[in-house]
Motif scaffolding. Structure first.
Motif, short mmCIF file in Angstrom:
data_model
loop_
_atom_site.label_atom_id
_atom_site.label_comp_id
_atom_site.label_asym_id
_atom_site.label_seq_id
_atom_site.Cartn_x
_atom_site.Cartn_y
_atom_site.Cartn_z
N UNK A 17 0.87 -1.17 0.00
CA UNK A 17 0.00 0.00 0.00
C UNK A 17 0.90 1.22 0.00
N UNK A 18 0.80 2.05 -1.02
CA UNK A 18 1.52 3.33 -1.04
C UNK A 18 0.50 4.41 -1.37
N UNK A 19 0.55 5.51 -0.68
CA UNK A 19 -0.45 6.56 -0.89
C UNK A 19 0.23 7.82 -1.41
N UNK A 20 -0.55 8.67 -2.02
CA UNK A 20 0.01 9.92 -2.55
C UNK A 20 0.57 10.77 -1.42
N UNK A 21 -0.01 10.64 -0.22
CA UNK A 21 0.51 11.40 0.92
C UNK A 21 1.92 11.00 1.28
N UNK A 26 9.00 11.94 -0.36
CA UNK A 26 10.08 10.97 -0.32
C UNK A 26 10.77 10.92 -1.68
N UNK A 27 12.11 10.84 -1.64
CA UNK A 27 12.87 10.74 -2.88
C UNK A 27 13.48 9.35 -2.98
N UNK A 28 13.61 8.87 -4.22
CA UNK A 28 14.21 7.56 -4.41
C UNK A 28 13.25 6.44 -4.09
N UNK A 29 13.72 5.20 -4.19
CA UNK A 29 12.87 4.04 -3.90
C UNK A 29 12.44 4.01 -2.43
N UNK A 64 2.25 5.76 -9.15
CA UNK A 64 2.30 7.12 -9.65
C UNK A 64 1.24 7.96 -8.96
N UNK A 65 1.66 9.16 -8.53
CA UNK A 65 0.73 10.09 -7.89
C UNK A 65 1.35 11.47 -7.89
N UNK A 66 0.53 12.49 -8.07
CA UNK A 66 0.98 13.89 -8.02
C UNK A 66 2.15 14.13 -8.97
N UNK A 67 2.13 13.48 -10.13
CA UNK A 67 3.18 13.69 -11.10
C UNK A 67 4.48 12.97 -10.80
N UNK A 68 4.50 12.13 -9.78
CA UNK A 68 5.69 11.40 -9.41
C UNK A 68 5.47 9.90 -9.54
N UNK A 69 6.54 9.20 -9.83
CA UNK A 69 6.50 7.74 -9.85
C UNK A 69 7.51 7.22 -8.84
N UNK A 70 7.07 6.38 -7.95
CA UNK A 70 7.94 5.81 -6.93
C UNK A 70 7.94 4.30 -7.04
#
Length: 219
Positions: A17-21, A26-29, A64-70
């Motif tokens: 579970x990963x959320x946009x919040x 957070x940067x990187x994996x 992917x959320x808020x224009x970012x992919x983690x």
């Protein structure tokens, strides 16, 4: 159960579970790793169980959320043990199985746990076992009993079921399931054995003999 199908009984007790919040700052994996849970040599000797395999189960997903992919990477551990017993019609088989599964709580910036295993009761855990082991069917709870695992008293669910071997032979089995929160992980134990043998005392000893390192002050 047959050796090659055994790992499927528990490996899929995993999360993600990963959320946009979480992803916004957070940067990187994003990585989480459980500590290994294994059985003590003393308990194995006393119960005549043998180690089959201790391995990592790594789950990696992109969100992917808020224009970012983690990339979120979660490392779980699965330790499998077995004992040769007499199975009706089939004879001697490695059909008494004990598995320890450790999975991280998954917390981000002090929030969580996000691991859904946190909320699973014994009935939900055994449903996941059934979903992953297609040869297991007609699962019904027949009782509960108390045990000690990792220094904590825990409620063990006992279920009756039918297990199908590779040759198509169906055998009545019992499935025992429990979960303990320990340090930064959850440790799940699953035992499966034919109903014609009384394995409960051995299972109690194996639960008591479980070992799990912890990096957390909470245990």
């Amino acid at each position: 159960m047959e050796r090659r199908r055994r790992s499927a009984a528990v490996v899929a007790l995993v999360l993600l579970v990963a959320t946009s919040g979480c992803m916004g700052f957070l940067s990187g994996p994003i990585t989480f790793e459980a500590n290994k849970a294994t059985e003590s040599q003393q308990a194995l000797q006393q119960t005549n169980y043998e180690e089959e395999n201790v391995s990592q189960s790594v789950i990696e997903r992109k969100f992917s959320a808020a224009g970012q992919t983690k990339t979120v990477k979660v490392t779980n551990w699965v330790a499998q043990y077995h004992r040769t017993v007499s199975v009706p019609v089939l004879g001697e088989r490695e059909a008494a199985v004990f598995v320890l599964f450790s999975t991280p709580k998954v917390t981000v910036a002090g929030q969580g746990p996000f691991n859904p295993v946190a909320d699973y009761n014994n009935e939900e855990l055994v449903q996941l076992v059934q979903q992953q082991y297609k040869g297991l069917k007609d699962v019904q709870q027949v009782g509960n009993y108390s045990a000690t695992m990792l220094g904590k008293e825990t409620d063990v669910g006992k279920f009756s079921a039918k297990a199908t071997f590779k040759n198509g032979q169906s055998v009545d089995v019992y499935v025992h399931v429990t979960k303990v929160e320990h340090g930064d992980d959850y440790v799940v134990a699953v035992a499966v054995h034919p109903q014609n043998i009384d394995e409960q005392q051995k299972i109690l000893r194996l639960l008591e003999g479980a070992q799990h390192a912890t990096n957390s002050s909470s245990s």
